[in-house]
Design a protein around this motif. Structure first.
Motif, PDB file in Angstrom:
ATOM      1  N   MET A 222      39.929  58.069  48.616  1.00 47.76           N
ATOM      2  CA  MET A 222      39.333  59.186  49.349  1.00 47.76           C
ATOM      3  C   MET A 222      38.174  58.684  50.208  1.00 47.76           C
ATOM      4  O   MET A 222      37.284  57.985  49.720  1.00 47.76           O
ATOM      5  CB  MET A 222      38.821  60.252  48.386  1.00 47.76           C
ATOM      6  CG  MET A 222      38.267  61.495  49.065  1.00 47.76           C
ATOM      7  SD  MET A 222      39.561  62.533  49.796  1.00 47.76           S
ATOM      8  CE  MET A 222      40.124  63.418  48.320  1.00 47.76           C
ATOM      9  N   ARG A 223      38.207  59.025  51.490  1.00 43.40           N
ATOM     10  CA  ARG A 223      37.136  58.677  52.431  1.00 43.40           C
ATOM     11  C   ARG A 223      36.427  59.945  52.871  1.00 43.40           C
ATOM     12  O   ARG A 223      37.051  60.886  53.349  1.00 43.40           O
ATOM     13  CB  ARG A 223      37.742  57.975  53.649  1.00 43.40           C
ATOM     14  CG  ARG A 223      36.716  57.517  54.698  1.00 43.40           C
ATOM     15  CD  ARG A 223      37.403  57.295  56.040  1.00 43.40           C
ATOM     16  NE  ARG A 223      37.738  58.549  56.704  1.00 43.40           N
ATOM     17  CZ  ARG A 223      38.686  58.667  57.635  1.00 43.40           C
ATOM     18  NH1 ARG A 223      39.416  57.632  57.989  1.00 43.40           N
ATOM     19  NH2 ARG A 223      38.917  59.844  58.211  1.00 43.40           N
ATOM     20  N   TRP A 224      35.103  59.967  52.741  1.00 44.77           N
ATOM     21  CA  TRP A 224      34.284  61.127  53.126  1.00 44.77           C
ATOM     22  C   TRP A 224      33.368  60.759  54.273  1.00 44.77           C
ATOM     23  O   TRP A 224      32.787  59.671  54.312  1.00 44.77           O
ATOM     24  CB  TRP A 224      33.436  61.576  51.939  1.00 44.77           C
ATOM     25  CG  TRP A 224      32.428  62.648  52.237  1.00 44.77           C
ATOM     26  CD1 TRP A 224      32.614  64.003  52.149  1.00 44.77           C
ATOM     27  CD2 TRP A 224      31.062  62.469  52.647  1.00 44.77           C
ATOM     28  NE1 TRP A 224      31.445  64.669  52.483  1.00 44.77           N
ATOM     29  CE2 TRP A 224      30.478  63.748  52.795  1.00 44.77           C
ATOM     30  CE3 TRP A 224      30.283  61.338  52.913  1.00 44.77           C
ATOM     31  CZ2 TRP A 224      29.155  63.932  53.179  1.00 44.77           C
ATOM     32  CZ3 TRP A 224      28.962  61.510  53.311  1.00 44.77           C
ATOM     33  CH2 TRP A 224      28.408  62.806  53.436  1.00 44.77           C
ATOM     34  N   GLN A 225      33.249  61.696  55.229  1.00 44.84           N
ATOM     35  CA  GLN A 225      32.243  61.607  56.284  1.00 44.84           C
ATOM     36  C   GLN A 225      31.566  62.961  56.412  1.00 44.84           C
ATOM     37  O   GLN A 225      32.221  64.008  56.308  1.00 44.84           O
ATOM     38  CB  GLN A 225      32.879  61.219  57.620  1.00 44.84           C
ATOM     39  CG  GLN A 225      33.318  59.761  57.683  1.00 44.84           C
ATOM     40  CD  GLN A 225      34.129  59.465  58.915  1.00 44.84           C
ATOM     41  OE1 GLN A 225      35.354  59.613  58.923  1.00 44.84           O
ATOM     42  NE2 GLN A 225      33.467  59.048  59.974  1.00 44.84           N
ATOM     43  N   ALA A 226      30.256  62.926  56.626  1.00 46.12           N
ATOM     44  CA  ALA A 226      29.498  64.171  56.742  1.00 46.12           C
ATOM     45  C   ALA A 226      29.977  64.978  57.948  1.00 46.12           C
ATOM     46  O   ALA A 226      30.348  64.405  58.972  1.00 46.12           O
ATOM     47  CB  ALA A 226      28.006  63.852  56.881  1.00 46.12           C
ATOM     48  N   PRO A 227      29.964  66.308  57.814  1.00 50.46           N
ATOM     49  CA  PRO A 227      29.535  67.084  56.658  1.00 50.46           C
ATOM     50  C   PRO A 227      30.585  67.148  55.526  1.00 50.46           C
ATOM     51  O   PRO A 227      30.223  67.097  54.356  1.00 50.46           O
ATOM     52  CB  PRO A 227      29.283  68.487  57.228  1.00 50.46           C
ATOM     53  CG  PRO A 227      29.195  68.284  58.703  1.00 50.46           C
ATOM     54  CD  PRO A 227      30.115  67.146  59.016  1.00 50.46           C
ATOM     55  N   ALA A 228      31.873  67.258  55.859  1.00 52.72           N
ATOM     56  CA  ALA A 228      32.867  67.399  54.793  1.00 52.72           C
ATOM     57  C   ALA A 228      34.267  67.103  55.307  1.00 52.72           C
ATOM     58  O   ALA A 228      35.194  67.891  55.142  1.00 52.72           O
ATOM     59  CB  ALA A 228      32.816  68.808  54.187  1.00 52.72           C
ATOM     60  N   SER A 229      34.426  65.949  55.948  1.00 49.70           N
ATOM     61  CA  SER A 229      35.734  65.527  56.448  1.00 49.70           C
ATOM     62  C   SER A 229      36.258  64.432  55.531  1.00 49.70           C
ATOM     63  O   SER A 229      35.664  63.352  55.452  1.00 49.70           O
ATOM     64  CB  SER A 229      35.621  64.999  57.884  1.00 49.70           C
ATOM     65  OG  SER A 229      35.207  66.028  58.757  1.00 49.70           O
ATOM     66  N   MET A 230      37.365  64.712  54.852  1.00 43.47           N
ATOM     67  CA  MET A 230      37.892  63.777  53.870  1.00 43.47           C
ATOM     68  C   MET A 230      39.345  63.422  54.158  1.00 43.47           C
ATOM     69  O   MET A 230      40.171  64.294  54.405  1.00 43.47           O
ATOM     70  CB  MET A 230      37.748  64.364  52.465  1.00 43.47           C
ATOM     71  CG  MET A 230      36.318  64.278  51.937  1.00 43.47           C
ATOM     72  SD  MET A 230      35.921  65.501  50.671  1.00 43.47           S
ATOM     73  CE  MET A 230      35.629  66.978  51.673  1.00 43.47           C
ATOM     74  N   TYR A 231      39.597  62.125  54.141  1.00 40.17           N
ATOM     75  CA  TYR A 231      40.945  61.586  54.298  1.00 40.17           C
ATOM     76  C   TYR A 231      41.354  60.970  52.970  1.00 40.17           C
ATOM     77  O   TYR A 231      40.632  60.155  52.391  1.00 40.17           O
ATOM     78  CB  TYR A 231      40.976  60.531  55.402  1.00 40.17           C
ATOM     79  CG  TYR A 231      42.155  59.585  55.302  1.00 40.17           C
ATOM     80  CD1 TYR A 231      43.460  60.035  55.544  1.00 40.17           C
ATOM     81  CD2 TYR A 231      41.969  58.256  54.946  1.00 40.17           C
ATOM     82  CE1 TYR A 231      44.538  59.163  55.425  1.00 40.17           C
ATOM     83  CE2 TYR A 231      43.040  57.383  54.837  1.00 40.17           C
ATOM     84  CZ  TYR A 231      44.327  57.846  55.074  1.00 40.17           C
ATOM     85  OH  TYR A 231      45.396  57.000  54.946  1.00 40.17           O
ATOM     86  N   LEU A 232      42.527  61.365  52.462  1.00 39.45           N
ATOM     87  CA  LEU A 232      43.034  60.873  51.184  1.00 39.45           C
ATOM     88  C   LEU A 232      44.325  60.108  51.400  1.00 39.45           C
ATOM     89  O   LEU A 232      45.267  60.622  52.015  1.00 39.45           O
ATOM     90  CB  LEU A 232      43.276  62.033  50.218  1.00 39.45           C
ATOM     91  CG  LEU A 232      43.950  61.678  48.880  1.00 39.45           C
ATOM     92  CD1 LEU A 232      43.062  60.737  48.058  1.00 39.45           C
ATOM     93  CD2 LEU A 232      44.255  62.954  48.087  1.00 39.45           C
ATOM     94  N   GLN A 233      44.351  58.879  50.901  1.00 34.08           N
ATOM     95  CA  GLN A 233      45.589  58.110  50.886  1.00 34.08           C
ATOM     96  C   GLN A 233      46.118  58.094  49.455  1.00 34.08           C
ATOM     97  O   GLN A 233      45.441  57.628  48.530  1.00 34.08           O
ATOM     98  CB  GLN A 233      45.363  56.679  51.381  1.00 34.08           C
ATOM     99  CG  GLN A 233      46.657  55.876  51.469  1.00 34.08           C
ATOM    100  CD  GLN A 233      46.445  54.463  51.966  1.00 34.08           C
ATOM    101  OE1 GLN A 233      46.694  53.491  51.243  1.00 34.08           O
ATOM    102  NE2 GLN A 233      45.975  54.337  53.213  1.00 34.08           N
ATOM    103  N   VAL A 234      47.327  58.623  49.288  1.00 34.63           N
ATOM    104  CA  VAL A 234      47.998  58.659  47.991  1.00 34.63           C
ATOM    105  C   VAL A 234      49.112  57.624  48.052  1.00 34.63           C
ATOM    106  O   VAL A 234      50.056  57.773  48.836  1.00 34.63           O
ATOM    107  CB  VAL A 234      48.583  60.050  47.705  1.00 34.63           C
ATOM    108  CG1 VAL A 234      49.227  60.090  46.311  1.00 34.63           C
ATOM    109  CG2 VAL A 234      47.514  61.131  47.829  1.00 34.63           C
TER     110      VAL A 234
END
Length: 342
Positions: A222-234
């Protein structure tokens, strides 16, 4: 002491999926403001405050005339930049007849807007979600209203240990989280909250490609960038194999505040193979159940159970695996203080 504002403002927030914004005017409350989203005739997206400066009528209830908007209350007409261009009662345009407009960038099937100082938008990159676009195909997407502050959604996503307890009807059931190791690390303006689970039976996202009994190495990055943008690699690959050769799903989990106590939860996922009506419907149903029937109720219940207290006022315990959300909250606090000092 300078008081901070409710939200970080000098940042890119998601306003909508690209397919939501068209010729018709879309009204969406973002960061407490009513926002009008539409496309000019040349296809570019615009975002304006959806409030006529005369008597505050929502312009989204009015009519479009080309790239202009006619207020439904008294007929003031505004162009796509927010400038009043017609007063039906006089040739004079009243002073202050201007709608606030926001910088907008469209990328990766996402419409982003910048609610802060426009001069700071230029040169600030939008979060990269190019991974959710495969072979030119738009991902499967959804948007879910959530009666909770957006940072509670971040807490949930940056701590995927909840999968074993919350997602019993969809993703969980075999204790894979407990077989793994977890790390949180900072990289530039990003936080990464990653799980590595080697030597486990093939996870659900590989079914139909791997035999369920096949032993794989599985990861959730899981990659987070402010304010709340998240990219998830499964991802999962044969035990001891190369990640790049495995079965990988790319997901977007992006939260935008509606108000201080409610949020828009935008989600997207790629598919294994090309689009198909049946496959897309099945995957959309699975994602909708996971987020709408499992995540949403517990996040909303936890937020409501604070009874209006500040998150830190309740003195939350730490379990170690939840440090991703905690660090994200601290970064938001720090940046809000920096904005207040400008």
């Amino acid at each position: 002491m300078t008081e901070t504002k409710p939200f970080l403002e000098n940042a890119w927030y998601m306003a909508a999926w690209s397919h939501e914004v068209g010729e018709d005017m879309l009204r969406r409350r973002l960061l407490g403001e009513p926002i009008l989203l539409m496309r000019r005739q040349d296809g570019t997206a615009v975002a304006l405050v959806d409030r006529c400066p005369h008597r505050y009528a929502p312009l989204s209830k009015g009519e479009r005339e080309g790239d202009t908007i006619v207020c439904p209350y008294h007929g003031l007409t505004f162009d796509a930049a927010g400038q009043c261009v017609r007063n039906p009662f006089s040739e004079k345009i009243p002073a202050g007849a201007q709608l606030r407009s926001f910088p907008v960038v469209e990328r990766d099937h996402i419409v982003w807007f910048w609610p802060g100082d426009p001069a700071r938008a230029e040169g600030t990159p939008v979060p990269d979600f190019s991974a959710i676009v495969i072979d030119g195909h738009a991902p499967i997407t959804g948007v879910m209203p959530m009666a909770a502050n957006y940072e509670y959604g971040t807490d949930n996503l940056m701590d995927l240990s909840h999968i074993e307890f919350v997602h019993k009807g969809t993703f969980a059931g075999r204790g894979v989280i407990f077989a793994g190791t977890h790390e949180v690390k900072a990289q530039g303006d990003q936080l990464h909250s990653n799980w590595w689970m080697p030597a486990i039976p093939a996870p659900a996202h590989t079914f139909g490609i791997y035999d369920p009994a096949m032993i794989t190495d599985h990861w959730l990055d899981m990659r987070w960038q402010a304010p709340a943008s998240m990219y998830l690699q499964v991802g999962a690959c044969p035990q001891g194999g190369e990640r790049a050769e495995g079965v990988i799903a790319h997901q977007a989990h992006i939260l935008t505040p509606e108000t201080q106590g409610s949020s828009h939860y935008f989600w997207a996922t790629t598919r294994q193979g090309p689009p198909s009506p049946e496959g897309d419907a099945m995957l959309a149903g699975l994602m909708g159940a996971a987020f709408g029937e499992e995540d949403k109720p517990i996040i909303e219940a936890a937020y409501a159970n604070t009874d209006g207290a500040d998150f830190w006022e309740r003195k939350p315990l730490s379990l170690g695996i939840d440090t991703g959300g905690t660090r994200a909250r601290r970064i938001i606090e720090k940046r809000k203080k920096e904005e207040a000092a400008l």
